[in-house]
Design an enzyme around this catalytic site. Sequence first.
Site, PDB file in Angstrom:
ATOM      1  N   GLU A 121     -34.108 -42.822 -36.525  1.00 28.32           N
ATOM      2  CA  GLU A 121     -34.750 -42.428 -35.248  1.00 28.32           C
ATOM      3  C   GLU A 121     -34.010 -40.750 -34.711  1.00 28.32           C
ATOM      4  OE1 GLU A 121     -36.012 -46.262 -35.763  1.00 28.32           O
ATOM      5  OE2 GLU A 121     -34.332 -45.362 -36.162  1.00 28.32           O
ATOM      6  N   HIS A 164     -36.268 -55.927 -30.129  1.00 29.68           N
ATOM      7  CA  HIS A 164     -37.596 -55.711 -30.133  1.00 29.68           C
ATOM      8  C   HIS A 164     -38.095 -55.551 -28.759  1.00 29.68           C
ATOM      9  CE1 HIS A 164     -36.885 -56.039 -34.424  1.00 29.68           C
ATOM     10  NE2 HIS A 164     -37.916 -55.099 -34.745  1.00 29.68           N
TER      11      HIS A 164
END
Length: 210
Positions: A70, A139
């Site tokens: 990321e 998540h």
Amino acid sequence: MCLTNLHFILRHELLLFEALREGLEEEMDRDMHVCVMGEDVGHYGGSYKVTKGLAEKYGDLRVLDTPIAENSFTGMGIGAAMTGLRPIVEGMNMGFLLLAFNQISNNCGMLHYTSGGQFTIPIVIRGPGGVGRQLGAEHSQRLESYFQSIPGIQMVACSTPYNAKGLMKAAIRSENPVILFEHVLLYNLKERILHWYGHWSCHDWLEANC
């Protein structure tokens, strides 16, 4: 709002994730500088299918699958925005973007100002977050409170298919970096929305909806 150059056709029914895709696809058709990058956004179509079918239509250079890194691909998107592209960076899950917090805070938000206005950063960073079915803690985060303190970042969150499409289009056309927050439990929300064609501007949409 001036409706002189706006035209409408019949309402059509979309799920929220389909409305995001439709807005994105319309902007990619309109402007060849718009591109997408992120994990599994290409031929897999994104973790929640927001980019489904776009790689086949626009090719692998405009819909770029990235490694699981990321910080790297967010930094690449910021660099691409500095040099004239309009990237949409998808975080497979918004919680993962904590790995790119340095790039978002020290580069994305500040570069326009630290460069004395020499650069604009027209980037959209988007992705799912929030508590969902069968998702673990990593998540399920919502990061609005993390990002709201960063100078130069604009933040929006969609709640219906209609404003999801409008916010996607407005965010892509903005000259500022925008973080678009989506909630995983809203992706299957269904609504009939107008299809607009002809002239569309961020000002028109915001004036009509705010």
